[in-house]
Design an enzyme around this catalytic site. Structure first.
Site, PDB file in Angstrom:
ATOM      1  N   ASP A   1       0.747  -1.209   0.080  1.00 51.71           N
ATOM      2  CA  ASP A   1       0.063   0.002   0.131  1.00 51.71           C
ATOM      3  C   ASP A   1       0.840   1.320   0.041  1.00 51.71           C
ATOM      4  O   ASP A   1       1.924   1.372   0.707  1.00 51.71           O
ATOM      5  CB  ASP A   1      -0.914  -0.076   1.217  1.00 51.71           C
ATOM      6  CG  ASP A   1      -1.961   1.141   1.268  1.00 51.71           C
ATOM      7  OD1 ASP A   1      -1.868   2.237   0.565  1.00 51.71           O
ATOM      8  OD2 ASP A   1      -2.834   0.992   2.072  1.00 51.71           O
ATOM      9  N   ILE A   2       0.703   2.053  -0.941  1.00 55.30           N
ATOM     10  CA  ILE A   2       1.422   3.342  -1.005  1.00 55.30           C
ATOM     11  C   ILE A   2       1.274   4.123   0.275  1.00 55.30           C
ATOM     12  O   ILE A   2       2.066   5.272   0.384  1.00 55.30           O
ATOM     13  CB  ILE A   2       1.432   4.156  -2.309  1.00 55.30           C
ATOM     14  CG1 ILE A   2      -0.067   4.485  -2.560  1.00 55.30           C
ATOM     15  CG2 ILE A   2       1.599   3.477  -3.371  1.00 55.30           C
ATOM     16  CD1 ILE A   2      -0.449   5.379  -3.860  1.00 55.30           C
TER      17      ILE A   2
ATOM     18  N   PHE B   1      -0.127   5.978 -11.003  1.00 55.18           N
ATOM     19  CA  PHE B   1      -1.517   5.622 -11.316  1.00 55.18           C
ATOM     20  C   PHE B   1      -2.369   5.326 -10.126  1.00 55.18           C
ATOM     21  O   PHE B   1      -3.468   5.271 -10.288  1.00 55.18           O
ATOM     22  CB  PHE B   1      -1.501   4.479 -12.427  1.00 55.18           C
ATOM     23  CG  PHE B   1      -1.007   4.716 -13.772  1.00 55.18           C
ATOM     24  CD1 PHE B   1      -1.613   5.391 -14.724  1.00 55.18           C
ATOM     25  CD2 PHE B   1       0.564   4.303 -13.854  1.00 55.18           C
ATOM     26  CE1 PHE B   1      -0.818   5.506 -15.914  1.00 55.18           C
ATOM     27  CE2 PHE B   1       1.192   4.642 -15.144  1.00 55.18           C
ATOM     28  CZ  PHE B   1       0.362   5.187 -15.902  1.00 55.18           C
TER      29      PHE B   1
ATOM     30  N   TYR C   1     -13.876  13.118  -6.440  1.00 61.50           N
ATOM     31  CA  TYR C   1     -12.748  12.579  -7.237  1.00 61.50           C
ATOM     32  C   TYR C   1     -12.110  13.671  -8.179  1.00 61.50           C
ATOM     33  O   TYR C   1     -10.802  13.781  -8.125  1.00 61.50           O
ATOM     34  CB  TYR C   1     -13.156  11.544  -8.043  1.00 61.50           C
ATOM     35  CG  TYR C   1     -12.289  11.045  -9.156  1.00 61.50           C
ATOM     36  CD1 TYR C   1     -11.039  10.311  -8.848  1.00 61.50           C
ATOM     37  CD2 TYR C   1     -12.573  11.221 -10.779  1.00 61.50           C
ATOM     38  CE1 TYR C   1     -10.148   9.949  -9.708  1.00 61.50           C
ATOM     39  CE2 TYR C   1     -11.704  10.883 -11.536  1.00 61.50           C
ATOM     40  CZ  TYR C   1     -10.407  10.263 -11.269  1.00 61.50           C
ATOM     41  OH  TYR C   1      -9.660   9.765 -11.984  1.00 61.50           O
TER      42      TYR C   1
END
Length: 337
Positions: free
Chosen positions: A52-53, A74, A142
């Site tokens: 997980d970043i 991305f 978003y």
């Protein structure tokens, strides 16, 4: 040979871009938690780090170990409808995770950063085709999260000298022309795969949201850009960043197609009827969204190789009809945790 980190490289656009990088001879490392991506979408021989970043410590370890020449980011939450239900989640994760990756890049001496951004920044556009100087007015959390991420990267450029670019996608579509990769989301929200699934009998009847717009046939018109063309744009932008030239770019086909035209294209390519019904228009849906890619063409020489709707649909149909269950979650990658 350059070395690049691709976050979210097991996802749809990310995996096609990884493939393009590998084919031109670059070394690639993919960082993906596989929450939306697929292990089998990572090309053979590419290092896959499942993480997980949001794990800041691990992120810095990866950058220190590999010494990347650039990052293509991305990894993000990307469903507009979900963002309307979970606005704080979208803004918190998309903005903070982008800036975490940028921070790790800067501290490691990596100064090329490409952000996967979105045409959702423009909301209801003030002109068509939409260029980079069009008004920015997101209609969803978003879109807002991507705009905030862009602004954060701009500050990173001003203060730390980070060379960065935002590629604002319109509607990514299609699949690798050689059939190696395709589009496989759960849930699926994109029109072309939904239409193909309906034709295959592997999804519900398609709902067309509105048929009274002021368009060629009353249905909404959108700009579909082939995913292989999107990948090519990323490679060209990486080369531009190497020269210290940052920028924001709209990446679209430059031609709009209506929902009914998409349905007709799927029927032509597949030889099957697409079951559909007309539903009410969705609130906030503009009648037409079409990109201008003039700046990208001027700065990099990019033009779409697959501008025709039938060519886009054909590649999507070929992959999906040959992979009815999508990606088989199997081996074929080098992984370390």
């Amino acid at each position: 040979m350059a070395r690049f980190l691709v976050t979210g490289g097991a996802g749809y656009v990310g995996s096609h871009t990884v493939l393009a990088l590998v084919e031109r001879g670059d070394e690639v490392v993919v960082l993906d938690d596989l929450s939306q991506g697929h292990r089998a979408a990572v090309p053979p021989g590419v290092e896959l780090i499942v993480e997980d970043i949001a794990n800041r410590e691990r992120l810095h370890e990866v950058f220190a170990a590999w010494r990347f020449d650039g990052v293509l980011h991305f990894a993000a939450r990307s469903l507009v409808g979900e963002s309307m239900r979970e606005p704080l989640l979208y803004i918190a994760e998309n903005v903070s995770n982008t800036l975490r990756v940028a921070e790790a890049a800067i501290k490691s001496g990596c100064n090329r950063f490409v952000l996967s951004s979105t045409a959702a920044l423009f909301g209801t556009p003030d002109r068509i085709p939409i260029d980079e100087d069009s008004k920015l007015a997101p209609l969803s959390p978003y879109g807002e999260s991507k705009l905030m991420a862009e602004r954060g990267l701009e500050w990173a450029q001003q203060i730390h000298g980070l060379n960065w670019a935002a590629l604002r996608y319109f509607n990514a579509a299609g699949a690798d022309p050689q059939g190696r990769l395709g589009e496989d989301h759960d849930p699926e929200t994109h029109l072309i795969p939904l239409t193909i699934n309906a034709a295959l009998g592997r999804g519900p009847e398609l709902t067309v949201f509105g048929d009274t717009y002021d368009t060629i046939d009353g249905t909404a018109v959108r700009d579909y850009v082939h995913v292989t063309d999107l990948a090519d744009a990323h490679l060209r932008i990486l080369d531009r960043l190497a020269a210290g030239l940052s920028g924001r770019y709209n990446v679209g086909n430059g031609t709009g197609y209506s929902v009914l035209q998409v349905i007709q294209a799927v029927e032509r390519i597949s030889g099957r009827k697409v079951p559909y019904r007309i539903g009410p228009p969705r609130a906030g849906d503009p009648p037409v969204l079409v990109a201008s890619h003039a700046r990208l063409r001027h700065d990099t020489g990019w033009t779409p190789k697959y501008p025709m709707l039938d060519d886009i649909v054909r590649t999507a149909w070929n992959w999906r009809s040959a992979n009815l269950a999508g990606f088989a979650e199997s081996g074929g990658t080098s992984e370390k945790r």
